[in-house]
Scaffold this motif. Structure first.
Motif, mmCIF file in Angstrom:
data_model
loop_
_atom_site.group_PDB
_atom_site.id
_atom_site.type_symbol
_atom_site.label_atom_id
_atom_site.label_comp_id
_atom_site.label_asym_id
_atom_site.label_seq_id
_atom_site.Cartn_x
_atom_site.Cartn_y
_atom_site.Cartn_z
ATOM 1 N N ILE A 140 48.020 41.609 31.206
ATOM 2 C CA ILE A 140 47.330 42.081 32.397
ATOM 3 C C ILE A 140 46.157 42.855 32.131
ATOM 4 O O ILE A 140 46.333 44.065 32.020
ATOM 5 C CB ILE A 140 48.327 42.829 33.308
ATOM 6 C CG1 ILE A 140 49.697 41.902 33.318
ATOM 7 C CG2 ILE A 140 47.849 42.840 34.557
ATOM 8 C CD1 ILE A 140 49.628 40.349 33.996
ATOM 9 N N ASP A 171 54.477 48.850 37.948
ATOM 10 C CA ASP A 171 54.847 47.464 38.278
ATOM 11 C C ASP A 171 54.715 46.496 37.577
ATOM 12 O O ASP A 171 55.427 45.161 37.335
ATOM 13 C CB ASP A 171 54.116 47.277 39.681
ATOM 14 C CG ASP A 171 54.599 48.223 41.026
ATOM 15 O OD1 ASP A 171 55.786 48.647 41.009
ATOM 16 O OD2 ASP A 171 53.817 48.140 41.884
ATOM 17 N N ILE A 172 53.521 46.617 36.721
ATOM 18 C CA ILE A 172 53.375 45.298 35.879
ATOM 19 C C ILE A 172 54.393 45.382 34.750
ATOM 20 O O ILE A 172 54.728 44.519 34.162
ATOM 21 C CB ILE A 172 51.773 45.611 35.350
ATOM 22 C CG1 ILE A 172 51.037 45.371 36.480
ATOM 23 C CG2 ILE A 172 51.653 44.731 34.103
ATOM 24 C CD1 ILE A 172 49.522 45.527 35.975
ATOM 25 N N ALA A 207 55.605 42.154 32.089
ATOM 26 C CA ALA A 207 54.234 41.784 31.515
ATOM 27 C C ALA A 207 54.506 42.234 29.680
ATOM 28 O O ALA A 207 55.154 43.062 29.445
ATOM 29 C CB ALA A 207 53.095 42.536 32.135
ATOM 30 N N ILE A 228 49.209 45.570 28.899
ATOM 31 C CA ILE A 228 48.038 45.632 29.690
ATOM 32 C C ILE A 228 46.770 46.173 28.823
ATOM 33 O O ILE A 228 46.803 46.385 27.726
ATOM 34 C CB ILE A 228 48.288 46.925 30.483
ATOM 35 C CG1 ILE A 228 48.636 48.350 29.923
ATOM 36 C CG2 ILE A 228 49.565 46.634 31.621
ATOM 37 C CD1 ILE A 228 48.312 49.457 30.508
ATOM 38 N N CYS A 281 56.102 47.786 27.297
ATOM 39 C CA CYS A 281 54.791 47.124 27.662
ATOM 40 C C CYS A 281 53.794 47.606 26.810
ATOM 41 O O CYS A 281 53.385 48.714 26.473
ATOM 42 C CB CYS A 281 54.232 47.399 29.206
ATOM 43 S SG CYS A 281 52.823 46.550 29.582
ATOM 44 N N GLY A 324 44.255 39.371 35.498
ATOM 45 C CA GLY A 324 44.312 40.618 36.106
ATOM 46 C C GLY A 324 44.060 40.648 37.570
ATOM 47 O O GLY A 324 44.769 41.169 38.318
ATOM 48 N N VAL A 377 46.587 39.531 39.729
ATOM 49 C CA VAL A 377 47.833 40.382 39.793
ATOM 50 C C VAL A 377 47.515 41.668 40.745
ATOM 51 O O VAL A 377 48.328 42.097 41.742
ATOM 52 C CB VAL A 377 48.326 40.916 38.371
ATOM 53 C CG1 VAL A 377 49.351 42.191 38.635
ATOM 54 C CG2 VAL A 377 48.924 39.798 37.787
ATOM 55 N N PHE A 378 46.559 42.371 40.418
ATOM 56 C CA PHE A 378 46.341 43.790 41.041
ATOM 57 C C PHE A 378 45.820 43.740 42.525
ATOM 58 O O PHE A 378 45.657 44.717 43.320
ATOM 59 C CB PHE A 378 45.336 44.644 40.289
ATOM 60 C CG PHE A 378 44.136 44.353 39.854
ATOM 61 C CD1 PHE A 378 42.965 44.296 40.809
ATOM 62 C CD2 PHE A 378 43.662 43.960 38.607
ATOM 63 C CE1 PHE A 378 41.612 43.887 40.500
ATOM 64 C CE2 PHE A 378 42.364 43.475 38.343
ATOM 65 C CZ PHE A 378 41.445 43.584 39.064
ATOM 66 N N PRO A 406 52.349 43.341 43.287
ATOM 67 C CA PRO A 406 51.784 43.048 41.872
ATOM 68 C C PRO A 406 53.261 42.731 41.016
ATOM 69 O O PRO A 406 53.390 42.039 40.170
ATOM 70 C CB PRO A 406 51.192 44.343 41.462
ATOM 71 C CG PRO A 406 50.790 44.732 42.610
ATOM 72 C CD PRO A 406 51.895 44.334 43.785
ATOM 73 N N ARG A 407 54.403 43.553 41.060
ATOM 74 C CA ARG A 407 55.590 43.627 40.447
ATOM 75 C C ARG A 407 56.121 42.108 40.753
ATOM 76 O O ARG A 407 56.426 41.487 39.508
ATOM 77 C CB ARG A 407 56.467 44.405 40.693
ATOM 78 C CG ARG A 407 57.904 44.528 40.113
ATOM 79 C CD ARG A 407 58.617 45.741 40.251
ATOM 80 N NE ARG A 407 60.132 45.362 39.984
ATOM 81 C CZ ARG A 407 60.983 46.567 39.882
ATOM 82 N NH1 ARG A 407 60.724 47.638 40.446
ATOM 83 N NH2 ARG A 407 62.262 46.136 39.389
ATOM 84 N N VAL A 422 53.909 39.489 38.632
ATOM 85 C CA VAL A 422 54.061 39.397 37.130
ATOM 86 C C VAL A 422 55.383 38.800 36.820
ATOM 87 O O VAL A 422 55.734 38.163 35.973
ATOM 88 C CB VAL A 422 53.927 40.645 36.644
ATOM 89 C CG1 VAL A 422 54.252 40.975 35.192
ATOM 90 C CG2 VAL A 422 52.449 41.547 36.925
#
Length: 271
Positions: A27, A50-51, A56, A59, A77, A232, A235-236, A241-242, A245
């Motif tokens: 992400i 959340d990611i 994920a 990041i 992550c 990215g 997602v955001f 977002p969670r 993902v």
């Protein structure tokens, strides 16, 4: 990927695939330099949470932003530090320049570094030199290098051409990258030609989402033999977002491996 002897780089490469299946869901959150804020200052850590909770694998952020992240959020992550940048206000938005060094990323505890290269841009020569420089430093420090390779420039009319994309991924391989991110071919089924040409695992860029849902993009990428997705913006900018993902992680790693409740720890970064 084949099993590698234990080294700093092989250990970090293993961390980049959260479930050890050689598939990746990255992400990127480096848009803050190119386009501006992607969340409120106080909300950025919640976005990272959340990611991570969604499943994920990693990041992608710049070095300064990495320093603002609560360390416990990266327990499940991986951290990729992005080393190149440009802004939407530049005379040439395709002219990426280096804004960080591998040693800085190692000191931050990064699991990998990434650079963005625009093949076909007016500054292609300088960007290729930067890729070679970062690849040399990545080998020295034992840290994986993700090359984000885009066919972009005034003379390119078909950036999704599989022949062009095959050339682009092989540039990344020849200059020392460990993983390569590229856009999906057009039409998507011809991405199989790009995969067949590549010595490196390929992750597909998320794109703008105009024609294909991000879930369908992930499915298409795996079908043609890619190793995952790097998405990215989709997602955001999503309302949840969670959940987004989690849906992608379930596609890439399978419903059980993509579960938000799966506990997984990673060791701290080592030089």
């Amino acid at each position: 990927m084949a099993t590698l002897p234990l080294t700093g780089k092989s250990l970090r490469l293993a961390r980049l695939s959260r479930h050890g299946d050689d598939r990746f869901l990255f992400i990127p959150l480096d848009h803050t330099i190119s386009d501006g804020p992607i969340s409120t200052a106080s909300g950025f850590n919640q976005l990272v949470r959340d990611i991570a909770d969604g499943g994920a694998d990693a990041i992608v952020v710049h070095k300064g932003r990495a320093r603002t992240i609560q360390p416990e959020l990266l327990s499940r992550c991986a951290l990729v530090v992005h080393l190149s940048a440009s802004t939407a206000h530049a005379p040439d938005t395709n002219a990426k320049v280096l804004v960080g060094e591998v040693a800085e990323a190692v000191r931050l505890g990064a699991d990998a570094v990434s650079v963005h290269i625009n093949i076909g841009s007016d500054t292609e020569a300088a960007q290729l030199a930067d890729l070679g420089t970062i690849a040399k430093a990545s080998d020295r420090w034992g840290i994986p290098l993700i090359a984000m390779m885009y066919p972009r420039g005034p003379r390119l009319t078909e950036p999704g051409d599989p022949v062009l994309l095959s050339h682009v991924v092989n540039i990344a391989a020849d200059l020392g990258a460990d993983l390569v991110k590229v856009p999906m071919a057009a039409p998507p089924d011809r991405m199989v030609e790009v995969v067949a040409s590549s010595p490196l695992p390929i992750v597909v860029a998320g794109g703008s989402g105009a024609d294909t849902s991000v879930a369908q993009l992930a499915t298409n990428a795996l079908t043609v033999g890619c190793h995952g997705l790097a998405v990215g913006r989709r997602v955001f900018t999503s309302a949840a977002p969670r959940q987004t993902v989690h849906e992608l992680a379930s596609i890439i790693h399978g419903p059980e491996l993509g579960s938000e409740s799966t506990p997984q720890s990673r060791m701290a970064g080592v030089p």
